[in-house]
Write a protein that holds these residues in place. Structure first.
Motif: not given
Length: 202
Positions: A191-194, A196-202
């Motif tokens: 879920r963390l990798l997903e 990040r892929r969705e652009g939710l990471a800061p």
């Protein structure tokens, strides 16, 4: 050595490999069986309390924290759980963390668990990323995922961690099909990798 990055192509550390920083636990009894937990509903609202052993045995929904810890080089702390753990003994995990105690906040639990399992003090406050409900036929808990940068040398708890290393993300990816991972941690990492892929990471 347990605190060094394994070379590509080698296998997992042998089951009897000791940690480099502490002795093995002296008891074969499960850890924290009497710890009191808040029991929550499908919306993460507290509806009661129970002993940790009873919550696990009766599939009572409770709360957990997952903290992805990186060293100054950006490598991820990976470890093998001890055989005395109540759930998923001797499995590998790319998170530190654990259950949230009764009356404890997620943030307080994340800081406590990270400092205890890594064996460090004055750790920065772990950064919350997202939450999800983990459910299988055997287990259910609300899970909050965090990340933290650990600048200090680690000294993991012998009662919690039998082996540890800092791995690059590439090395961790290679290990995913080779080692037996805790299923909730593996799901949290997916879920963390997903996320990040969705652009939710800061």
């Amino acid at each position: 050595m347990p605190d060094q990055e394994p070379l590509p192509g080698d296998g997992p550390p042998p089951a009897d490999e000791p940690p480099s920083t502490a002795a093995s636990p002296s008891s074969d009894e499960p850890l924290s069986a009497d710890e009191l937990l808040d029991i929550v509903d499908e919306r993460d609202r507290v509806v009661g309390r129970a002993r940790r052993a009873d919550a696990m045995a009766n599939r009572l929904r409770h709360r957990c924290v997952f903290i992805l810890a990186r060293d100054p080089r950006g490598r991820i702390f990976v470890h093998r759980r001890t055989p005395q753990k109540i759930v998923f003994p001797s499995h590998y995990d790319m998170f530190v963390g654990g259950v949230v105690g009764a009356g404890e906040s997620y943030d307080d639990a994340a800081r406590r668990e990270a400092q205890e399992e890594l064996g460090v003090t004055a750790l920065p406050t772990p950064e919350p990323l997202f939450s999800f409900l983990y459910e299988t036929p055997e287990h259910t808990w609300w899970s909050r995922v965090y990340q933290v940068r650990c600048e200090q040398p680690v000294a993991p708890q012998a009662e919690e961690i039998a082996w540890h290393a800092f791995l690059t993300e590439e090395e961790l990816t290679r290990r995913l099909p080779e080692w037996e991972w805790v299923p909730d941690g593996k799901e949290a990492y997916r879920r963390l990798l997903e996320w990040r892929r969705e652009g939710l990471a800061p």
